[in-house]
Design a protein around this motif. Structure first.
Motif, short mmCIF file in Angstrom:
data_model
loop_
_atom_site.label_atom_id
_atom_site.label_comp_id
_atom_site.label_asym_id
_atom_site.label_seq_id
_atom_site.Cartn_x
_atom_site.Cartn_y
_atom_site.Cartn_z
N LEU A 11 8.57 37.25 -44.24
CA LEU A 11 8.74 38.74 -44.30
C LEU A 11 10.15 39.11 -44.37
O LEU A 11 10.66 40.19 -44.93
N GLY A 12 10.81 38.68 -43.39
CA GLY A 12 12.30 38.96 -42.88
C GLY A 12 13.26 38.76 -44.01
O GLY A 12 14.23 39.13 -44.15
N MET A 13 12.96 37.70 -45.03
CA MET A 13 13.52 37.41 -46.09
C MET A 13 13.77 38.81 -47.27
O MET A 13 14.58 38.63 -47.84
N TYR A 14 12.69 39.70 -47.05
CA TYR A 14 12.83 40.72 -47.86
C TYR A 14 13.80 41.75 -47.47
O TYR A 14 14.51 42.50 -48.41
N PHE A 15 14.53 41.57 -46.13
CA PHE A 15 15.49 42.20 -45.88
C PHE A 15 16.64 41.18 -45.40
O PHE A 15 16.72 40.68 -44.25
N PRO A 16 17.53 40.66 -46.46
CA PRO A 16 18.37 39.71 -46.42
C PRO A 16 19.18 39.83 -44.93
O PRO A 16 20.00 40.96 -44.93
N GLY A 17 19.53 38.86 -44.35
CA GLY A 17 20.22 38.98 -42.97
C GLY A 17 19.11 38.97 -41.70
O GLY A 17 19.40 38.35 -40.67
N LEU A 18 18.08 39.76 -41.94
CA LEU A 18 17.17 39.71 -40.88
C LEU A 18 16.33 38.50 -40.49
O LEU A 18 16.10 37.75 -39.64
N ASP A 19 16.33 37.57 -41.73
CA ASP A 19 15.65 36.39 -41.58
C ASP A 19 16.46 35.58 -40.76
O ASP A 19 16.05 34.69 -40.04
N LEU A 20 17.84 35.45 -40.91
CA LEU A 20 18.78 34.96 -40.10
C LEU A 20 18.68 35.14 -38.66
O LEU A 20 18.62 34.07 -37.86
N PRO A 92 16.33 29.90 -42.81
CA PRO A 92 17.68 30.77 -43.13
C PRO A 92 18.45 30.10 -42.49
O PRO A 92 20.00 30.44 -43.19
#
Lengths: 135, 209
Positions: A11-20, A92
């Motif tokens: 789900l964090g991939m929806y907000f690129p950077g958050l997944d990292l 990520p």
């Protein structure tokens, strides 16, 4: 933690950077969990056993792909899919590595097989590295 | 009190990811409300309906032996292939034709890669789409797609970001950057089926309806 991390990082991939950020946190938590277990269990053999059980799904999938056992079933292609999904919490981190191919396959594909034992090592390492009173 | 601090830390470690998942689901839901307001064209509905019918994954079936005429494709054309029982619509796979009987497509084990066009003939469902754009725009879209070879394939990649791709997202993004929108409903994910619905494409060949 692993199953909810799969969901959260995806789900964090929806907000690129958050997944990292979540991927880094995941590694830190695995390390911390390893420290916590080494205090609690105080037995490296049990900690290794826990790590093996924890990564058993990934190990089974990785070995079946590597040995070609997956091709014995009709849904062979799904094994590598499932392996990738299993490794979602750390994807990520390997997605930022510049891409290159080895024998027609991208570097990240080979990472799938390295990451399964590597995660177990990250979990087990505190048991061998830290002295209980310092962890 | 040390045990209390440790317990608190343990609880934080244990609860962070479930709470993040919950929070992110809510945020994504809010951001995509238009899809939950009766837009049954969304791939979400397709997935849910397929799941209710017990179908998951990209489908399966015997290799097609149907006659397919010689395909006169131009670089930038979109090739869709599908197996029966595919959970995300009529088509399970998409590629962008790059010339010389090659397509750029995405697979887990090959990432975004250039493959032979010929394997599309094995699909039970086949559809060729021509994007309504100038050759120059198509050339740029092809160049963009080719520039991403080796990048990571992730089946459930969201449209946001440029580190995770699926076979359809790369085509959508390649044309979007040229000002051509292939997703008329602003869906959450791009699935091969979505490309067919775009007013910016024309079907030039279809088999297995």
């Amino acid at each position: 933690m692993h199953l909810t991390a799969i969901l959260a990082v995806w789900l964090g991939m929806y907000f690129p950077g958050l997944d990292l950020v979540l991927g880094v946190l995941y590694i830190i938590f695995v390390w911390k969990e390893g420290q916590h277990s080494s205090l609690l269990l105080n037995n490296p053999k049990i900690i290794i056993f826990v790590a093996v059980i924890w990564q058993a799904p990934g190990t089974i999938l990785a070995l079946s792909v590597l040995t070609g056992l997956d091709t014995l079933v009709d849904f062979a292609y799904y094994f590598v899919f499932m392996l990738e999904l299993w490794l979602t919490p750390v994807l990520p981190l390997i997605s930022v590595i510049p891409t290159f191919t080895i024998l027609d396959k991208p570097f990240y594909y080979y990472c799938f097989f390295i990451l399964v034992p590597l995660l177990a090592v990250v979990y087990c390492l505190p048991a061998f590295k830290c002295k209980p009173e310092k962890c | 009190m040390e045990w209390l601090q440790k317990a608190k830390r343990g609880a934080f470690n244990l609860l962070l990811f479930p709470l993040m998942a919950l929070m992110l689901t809510t945020l994504i839901f809010i951001d995509n409300q238009h899809l939950f307001a009766g837009s049954e064209e969304s791939v979400i509905y397709t997935y849910l309906n397929s799941f209710a019918d017990g179908e998951i994954g990209s489908g399966y079936g015997p290799v097609s032996t149907d006659y397919t005429p010689r395909l006169n494709l131009e670089p930038g054309d979109i090739v869709l292939g599908g197996w029966p029982h595919c959970a995300y619509g009529r088509f399970s796979h998409a590629g962008i034709y790059v010339g010389n009987n090659k397509v750029l497509e995405g697979y887990v084990d090959y990432g975004l890669s250039v493959q032979d066009l010929s394997h599309y003939l094995e699909y039970n469902e086949l559809c060729l789409l021509r994007v309504q754009a100038s050759p120059d725009v198509k050339e740029k879209a092809v160049a963009y797609a080719l520039g991403h070879q080796g990048q990571m394939f992730y089946p459930a990649a969201f449209k946001q970001g440029d580190r995770f791709w699926n076979c359809t997202k790369i085509i959508w993004e390649a044309y979007k950057l040229q000002g051509i929108e292939l997703d008329p409903i602003n869906d959450l994910w791009m699935a091969p089926q979505s490309l067919c619905a775009s007013p910016n494409v024309k079907i030039i060949y279809e088999k297995g309806i």
